[in-house]
Motif scaffolding. Structure first.
Motif: not given
Length: 372
Positions: A253-273
């Motif tokens: 569950t934590e692996a799903i959470r942290v990878t989702a957070y990372e992808a979302a953060w990168r998209i919000d920051e305008g980084l390749p994701a």
């Protein structure tokens, strides 16, 4: 990377948690059957939680969808935000944003998406669509559906438009799904040539956030059950096998959470994701499947009861396992992306330039026309 929620995101998450906890009860979910809860949807939109996503960003949406997943609340919240609010806010014209965002935020309009792209939908130069999508989640509730055509151009279609027809279908999870048949239906274009990949990456990330909540809710129920259920004079939770199974589910569950957070953060920051969104979706598929199976297994015989609350988490977890690509498809697409290969419009790599054959399957893996 900074995954700490802003003050606004934290406040919205707390409000969503309270609304879902108060209204998405087992009794109300059982009464809703496979339909949506209109009262809960009204409460969410009245609280401003749909309109707020425009400002909270994708990471904020992921946090909110965790709360929906914990209770498996049957409302078109994920679909409206992932296929309506965010795409219009990011890719819409000023006129589209002014016209569509207020209606989506207030709940007057409900959006969903016929994703991923299928080769069966074609568009004329003047924006008339023809084709089918066998199972679109929450389409029974929707006023607008975001449809990618054969060339992965995005179009908004009103479900009451001439030439648009829907037929209710049942999927693994009770997502108020329906099939969509378009026969020269008028549509309006949304975004440019890169909009499809961006919306798909954001949707995969959003639904990974939803899977995080589904898994967390399933595990919480299993922990409560094994802590209170006794066998041979002691709680089941003191059994080493039970503890190890629950610990594995927690790590997944934590692996799903942290990878989702990372992808979302990168998209919000305008980084390749794109790779990060695929990684989050892969964990949501593979690990999510393991967690909901563990949750049901740890309930013992009670887990086999179709009316038990944990079974709903199982159904949602299995639906999300296959939605927007199952684990093997996502891994294949990720490998092609990393190696520089060109995926097809469905996201599957090609061999010798030929598109991979497409199976006519519903999102939950069942053939069209069959109930899961």
């Amino acid at each position: 990377m900074d995954f700490r929620p802003t003050e606004e995101q934290a406040a919205a998450t707390a409000l969503a948690a309270r609304i879902f906890r108060d209204l998405a009860t087992h009794e109300r979910l059982a009464a809703a059957g496979t339909g949506s809860d209109a009262e809960l949807w009204k409460a969410l939109t009245a609280a401003g939680l749909t309109a707020a996503v425009e400002e909270l960003g994708l990471l904020g949406l992921v946090l909110l969808l965790e709360e929906q997943g914990r209770t498996t609340a049957q409302v078109p919240y994920a679909a409206t935000c992932a296929y309506g609010v965010l795409p219009v806010a990011v890719h819409g014209s000023p006129e589209q944003r002014a016209r569509l965002l207020p209606a989506l935020g207030s709940g007057e309009a409900v959006a969903t998406g016929a994703f991923p792209a299928r080769r069966t939908v074609t568009a004329t130069p003047d924006g008339h669509l023809t084709g089918t999508a066998p199972a679109v989640p929450w389409l029974r509730d929707a006023t607008h559906v975001l449809v990618p055509d054969h060339d992965r151009t995005l179009w908004f279609v009103r479900t009451d438009a001439p030439g648009a027809a829907t037929r209710p279908v049942e999927t693994t999870a009770p997502w108020s799904a329906a099939s969509l048949t378009l026969t020269g239906a008028p549509a309006e274009r949304l975004g440019g040539p890169d909009a499809y990949d961006a919306v798909l990456a954001a949707a995969r990330t959003a639904f990974a956030g939803l899977q995080t909540g589904v898994c967390a809710g399933s595990l919480a129920r299993a922990v409560e059950h094994t802590s209170t259920r006794e066998q041979f004079g002691r709680p089941l939770s003191t059994n080493q096998g039970v503890m190890l199974r629950a610990a594995d589910a927690h790590m997944d569950t934590e692996a799903i959470r942290v990878t989702a957070y990372e992808a979302a953060w990168r998209i919000d920051e305008g980084l390749p994701a794109r790779e990060h969104a695929l990684t989050a979706a892969w964990w949501a598929s593979e690990a999510g499947k393991r967690v909901v199976h563990a949750g049901q297994h740890l309930h013992g015989g009670m887990g086999a009861d179709l009316d038990h609350p944990v079974h709903r988490h199982f159904l949602w977890g299995r639906q999300l396992d296959a939605y927007l690509g199952c684990g093997s498809e996502l891994l294949s697409e990720l490998g092609a992306l990393i190696s520089g290969g060109e995926p097809t419009s469905e996201g599957k790599p090609t061999s010798e330039g030929k598109p991979a054959p497409e199976e006519d399957l519903m999102p939950g893996g069942e053939q069209e026309g069959e109930a899961a």
